[in-house]
Design a protein around this motif. Structure first.
Motif, PDB file in Angstrom:
ATOM      1  N   PRO A  35      39.496 -17.954 -51.291  1.00 18.99           N
ATOM      2  CA  PRO A  35      38.198 -17.593 -51.875  1.00 18.99           C
ATOM      3  C   PRO A  35      38.263 -16.258 -52.622  1.00 18.99           C
ATOM      4  CG  PRO A  35      38.117 -17.590 -49.462  1.00 18.99           C
ATOM      5  CD  PRO A  35      39.525 -17.887 -49.840  1.00 18.99           C
ATOM      6  N   PRO A  36      37.341 -16.012 -53.547  1.00 18.18           N
ATOM      7  CA  PRO A  36      37.391 -14.753 -54.299  1.00 18.18           C
ATOM      8  C   PRO A  36      37.111 -13.565 -53.391  1.00 18.18           C
ATOM      9  CG  PRO A  36      35.358 -15.931 -54.751  1.00 18.18           C
ATOM     10  CD  PRO A  36      36.188 -16.842 -53.911  1.00 18.18           C
ATOM     11  N   SER A  49      32.155 -16.370 -70.879  1.00 14.83           N
ATOM     12  CA  SER A  49      31.213 -16.471 -69.747  1.00 14.83           C
ATOM     13  C   SER A  49      31.358 -15.269 -68.803  1.00 14.83           C
ATOM     14  CB  SER A  49      31.407 -17.776 -68.976  1.00 14.83           C
ATOM     15  OG  SER A  49      32.507 -17.665 -68.104  1.00 14.83           O
ATOM     16  N   LEU A  50      32.560 -14.671 -68.792  1.00 16.61           N
ATOM     17  CA  LEU A  50      32.757 -13.505 -67.918  1.00 16.61           C
ATOM     18  C   LEU A  50      32.000 -12.291 -68.445  1.00 16.61           C
ATOM     19  CD1 LEU A  50      36.548 -13.857 -67.191  1.00 16.61           C
ATOM     20  CD2 LEU A  50      34.649 -14.342 -65.666  1.00 16.61           C
ATOM     21  N   LEU A  51      31.718 -12.333 -69.730  1.00 23.40           N
ATOM     22  CA  LEU A  51      30.996 -11.212 -70.322  1.00 23.40           C
ATOM     23  C   LEU A  51      29.501 -11.476 -70.317  1.00 23.40           C
ATOM     24  CD1 LEU A  51      33.373 -10.671 -73.323  1.00 23.40           C
ATOM     25  CD2 LEU A  51      33.213  -9.297 -71.265  1.00 23.40           C
ATOM     26  N   GLY A  52      29.163 -12.647 -69.875  1.00 20.02           N
ATOM     27  CA  GLY A  52      27.757 -13.045 -69.888  1.00 20.02           C
ATOM     28  C   GLY A  52      26.922 -12.163 -68.986  1.00 20.02           C
ATOM     29  N   LYS A 103      24.682 -10.643 -66.001  1.00 26.96           N
ATOM     30  CA  LYS A 103      24.729 -10.740 -64.534  1.00 26.96           C
ATOM     31  C   LYS A 103      23.365 -11.267 -64.096  1.00 26.96           C
ATOM     32  CE  LYS A 103      28.769  -8.667 -63.963  1.00 26.96           C
ATOM     33  NZ  LYS A 103      29.922  -9.451 -63.591  1.00 26.96           N
ATOM     34  N   ASP A 104      23.137 -12.543 -64.383  1.00 31.29           N
ATOM     35  CA  ASP A 104      21.789 -13.079 -64.198  1.00 31.29           C
ATOM     36  C   ASP A 104      21.469 -13.466 -62.753  1.00 31.29           C
ATOM     37  OD1 ASP A 104      23.627 -15.122 -64.268  1.00 31.29           O
ATOM     38  OD2 ASP A 104      22.433 -16.453 -65.519  1.00 31.29           O
ATOM     39  N   LEU A 105      22.439 -13.287 -61.830  1.00 30.15           N
ATOM     40  CA  LEU A 105      22.148 -13.637 -60.428  1.00 30.15           C
ATOM     41  C   LEU A 105      22.049 -12.397 -59.532  1.00 30.15           C
ATOM     42  CD1 LEU A 105      24.425 -16.790 -59.897  1.00 30.15           C
ATOM     43  CD2 LEU A 105      22.131 -16.657 -60.839  1.00 30.15           C
ATOM     44  N   VAL A 106      22.001 -11.226 -60.145  1.00 31.54           N
ATOM     45  CA  VAL A 106      21.882 -10.000 -59.332  1.00 31.54           C
ATOM     46  C   VAL A 106      20.592 -10.080 -58.511  1.00 31.54           C
ATOM     47  CG1 VAL A 106      21.498  -7.498 -59.428  1.00 31.54           C
ATOM     48  CG2 VAL A 106      23.232  -8.541 -60.868  1.00 31.54           C
ATOM     49  N   GLY A 107      20.693  -9.765 -57.210  1.00 31.91           N
ATOM     50  CA  GLY A 107      19.509  -9.806 -56.348  1.00 31.91           C
ATOM     51  C   GLY A 107      19.392 -11.131 -55.596  1.00 31.91           C
ATOM     52  N   LEU A 108      20.199 -12.117 -55.983  1.00 35.12           N
ATOM     53  CA  LEU A 108      20.130 -13.414 -55.273  1.00 35.12           C
ATOM     54  C   LEU A 108      21.132 -13.434 -54.132  1.00 35.12           C
ATOM     55  CD1 LEU A 108      19.758 -16.432 -57.676  1.00 35.12           C
ATOM     56  CD2 LEU A 108      18.034 -15.136 -56.455  1.00 35.12           C
ATOM     57  N   ASN A 109      20.707 -14.072 -53.050  1.00 37.99           N
ATOM     58  CA  ASN A 109      21.517 -14.163 -51.858  1.00 37.99           C
ATOM     59  C   ASN A 109      21.783 -15.648 -51.599  1.00 37.99           C
ATOM     60  OD1 ASN A 109      22.675 -13.315 -49.520  1.00 37.99           O
ATOM     61  ND2 ASN A 109      20.929 -12.024 -48.924  1.00 37.99           N
ATOM     62  N   LEU A 110      23.054 -16.046 -51.566  1.00 39.24           N
ATOM     63  CA  LEU A 110      23.366 -17.479 -51.463  1.00 39.24           C
ATOM     64  C   LEU A 110      24.291 -17.771 -50.288  1.00 39.24           C
ATOM     65  CD1 LEU A 110      24.423 -18.121 -55.194  1.00 39.24           C
ATOM     66  CD2 LEU A 110      22.138 -18.342 -54.226  1.00 39.24           C
ATOM     67  N   ILE A 111      24.093 -18.957 -49.691  1.00 38.35           N
ATOM     68  CA  ILE A 111      25.106 -19.487 -48.766  1.00 38.35           C
ATOM     69  C   ILE A 111      25.790 -20.638 -49.491  1.00 38.35           C
ATOM     70  CG2 ILE A 111      25.559 -20.788 -46.647  1.00 38.35           C
ATOM     71  CD1 ILE A 111      23.083 -19.576 -45.413  1.00 38.35           C
ATOM     72  N   LYS A 145      29.558 -15.009 -57.654  1.00 38.44           N
ATOM     73  CA  LYS A 145      29.965 -13.604 -57.505  1.00 38.44           C
ATOM     74  C   LYS A 145      30.070 -12.949 -58.893  1.00 38.44           C
ATOM     75  CE  LYS A 145      32.158  -9.940 -55.904  1.00 38.44           C
ATOM     76  NZ  LYS A 145      32.952  -9.550 -57.022  1.00 38.44           N
ATOM     77  N   ALA A 146      30.745 -13.660 -59.835  1.00 38.29           N
ATOM     78  CA  ALA A 146      30.909 -13.094 -61.186  1.00 38.29           C
ATOM     79  C   ALA A 146      29.556 -12.845 -61.848  1.00 38.29           C
ATOM     80  CB  ALA A 146      31.745 -14.039 -62.052  1.00 38.29           C
ATOM     81  N   ARG A 147      28.561 -13.663 -61.506  1.00 40.15           N
ATOM     82  CA  ARG A 147      27.241 -13.500 -62.131  1.00 40.15           C
ATOM     83  C   ARG A 147      26.331 -12.566 -61.317  1.00 40.15           C
ATOM     84  NH1 ARG A 147      25.771 -19.598 -64.126  1.00 40.15           N
ATOM     85  NH2 ARG A 147      23.726 -18.620 -64.395  1.00 40.15           N
ATOM     86  N   GLY A 148      26.880 -11.963 -60.284  1.00 35.85           N
ATOM     87  CA  GLY A 148      26.157 -10.879 -59.622  1.00 35.85           C
ATOM     88  C   GLY A 148      25.491 -11.221 -58.305  1.00 35.85           C
ATOM     89  N   ALA A 149      25.648 -12.471 -57.807  1.00 38.78           N
ATOM     90  CA  ALA A 149      24.972 -12.844 -56.550  1.00 38.78           C
ATOM     91  C   ALA A 149      25.717 -12.279 -55.337  1.00 38.78           C
ATOM     92  CB  ALA A 149      24.894 -14.365 -56.445  1.00 38.78           C
TER      93      ALA A 149
END
Ligand code: PMT
Length: 402
Positions: free
Chosen positions: A238-239, A175-178, A180-188, A221-225
């Motif tokens: 926290p990371p 999954s770490l190599l998966g 980065k499908d959340l790049v560009g997303l901003n989350l709280i 974070k790992a997925r790019g958000a």
């Protein structure tokens, strides 16, 4: 050419499972390079590992004086991911202190790829504050520490300390190599408990550790958000690489969440916000004989409900429901009255779910879709499922006809 995974093996009994782990990593399309410590080779044969991986097993720093290559750097540079399984207390201590005295430690010190650590040891060793501190340090540095399983241990004790099954480790590594499908997303993300002061020394709080919310931050974070964590006092670190806003009370949490809300795509409300706070906060220490007569509670604002009212059409709101009885009925009421898109129900009367556990058992509730009941899994696993569903909702909201 397939990506390379370094499989670091140290001297624990669970090393006997590593040929199976190597096999699973290969099945996921990875080229596996094994680095074993001397102690590890007491538990697993280099011949088995070399046969399974098709690669020589690396162990000795000083192998071939006629070969001018700097092998530990070549291995580090070639790696897309590294996993240490089993990770003994010794390797955890060395890695957290930057010690580099063998092939595995020198390679990992030079590696810039994600590193997964799978602690495996006696329950008392695992719970030793020194080991816990070293693991916290590694987590804070961005390493992925997989919580060991509980159960019967090879040393005869029972408790937490068993290396997770090879299937779970391989899943996490891949999954770490998966993408980065959340790049560009901003989350709280909100996490942890709130603390509601009563006087100079006392406060009302609850058992939330923050693990669930922090797992969401780590996976996002790992997925790019881009992640903003608004959190009460946490028991876990926290990371790195996220914006962490520490708060104490529900009122402070509300203020900070509302401040960032307009700029985000989604909010994940994993925090256990205190529903009540003492009406008056006394300056000194309130005499105990006055507590019965002088302490009155007042309701805290319901932050989730407020977000539901403010939510734009292109934002996704994820609420949690911590229930102990009539789980689905109570959760459905929350879903329907608070304008929530996704409600994550957890049964907090279980010891393997909800508060302070490393695993969770959740049910997803939606307003227009069938519920989804999930099996027990790590909080990181739950986090990934939540993030997948947020992506699905965002796509639908932004392209309703697509
Ligand atoms: O932190 P861990 O130890 O890992 O435990 C995880 C968890 C059990 C805390 C988490 O999985 C969880 O269930 N969080 C929500 C806990 C909770 O407060 O549930 P609730 O059913 O009381 O509240 C429902 C929702 O409203 C929650 O999303 C909560 O954040 C929100 N809320 C509640 C009260 C309030 N005044 N404002 C809120 O926004």
């Amino acid at each position: 050419m397939s990506a390379t995974a370094l499989l670091g093996i140290t001297g624990g009994i669970a090393a006997y499972k590593t040929p199976a782990l190597a096999r699973l990593l290969i099945k996921k399309g990875l080229n596996v390079q094994v680095i074993a410590t001397r102690a590890a080779l007491n538990f697993v044969s280099p011949l088995s590992l070399a046969t399974v991986t098709g690669n020589r097993v690396h162990c000795d720093m000083w192998g071939d004086p006629l070969n001018p290559s700097v092998e530990h750097i070549e291995l580090a540079d070639s790696a897309a991911v590294a996993v240490v399984a089993p990770a003994t207390a010794n390797i955890i201590a060395k890695l957290s202190h930057g010690i580099a005295d063998d092939m595995l430690t020198t390679t990992l010190l030079a590696a810039t790829c994600p590193v997964v650590i799978c602690p495996s040891m006696n329950v008392n060793m695992f719970n030793n504050p020194i080991v816990q501190e070293n693991l916290s340090k590694l987590s804070a540095l961005g390493h992925h520490v997989l919580a060991p399983d509980s159960g019967f241990l090879a040393c005869g004790w029972e408790g937490q300390g068993r290396m997770p099954e090879p299937e779970i480790i391989a899943e996490h590594v891949s999954s770490l190599l998966g993408p980065k499908d959340l790049v560009g997303l901003n989350l709280i993300v909100t996490a942890g408990p709130t603390e509601e002061p009563l006087d100079a020394v006392r406060f009302i709080t609850n058992r939330s550790s923050g693990k669930m919310g922090v797992a969401v931050c780590a996976r996002a974070k790992a997925r790019g958000a881009e992640v903003t964590l608004v959190a009460g006092p946490l028991k876990v670190i926290p990371p790195s690489g996220i914006r962490h806003i520490p708060v104490k009370t529900a009122l402070e949490m509300r203020e900070r969440v509302l401040e960032f809300f307009p700029e985000v795509d989604a909010v994940i409300k994993a925090a256990a916000v205190a529903d009540f706070r003492p009406e008056v906060v006394y300056q000194g220490k309130l005499k105990k004989d006055r507590i019965g007569s002088d302490v009155r509670l007042t309701m805290n604002p319901d932050i989730l409900r407020e977000l539901g009212e403010l939510k734009r059409n292109d934002q996704v709101l994820v609420g949690f429901a911590a229930e102990t009885q009539d789980l689905v009925d109570n959760a459905r009421k929350k879903l329907e009255t608070k304008n929530i898109d996704i409600l994550v129900l957890n049964d907090v009367s279980r010891t393997d779910a909800g508060f302070d556990s490393d695993t969770n058992v959740v049910r997803f509730l939606y307003r227009d879709l069938e519920d989804e009941q999930m099996d027990i899994m790590s909080k990181e696993g739950v986090a990934d499922l939540i993030l997948n569903r947020i992506l699905m909702f965002l796509k639908k909201k932004r392209n309703p006809t697509g």
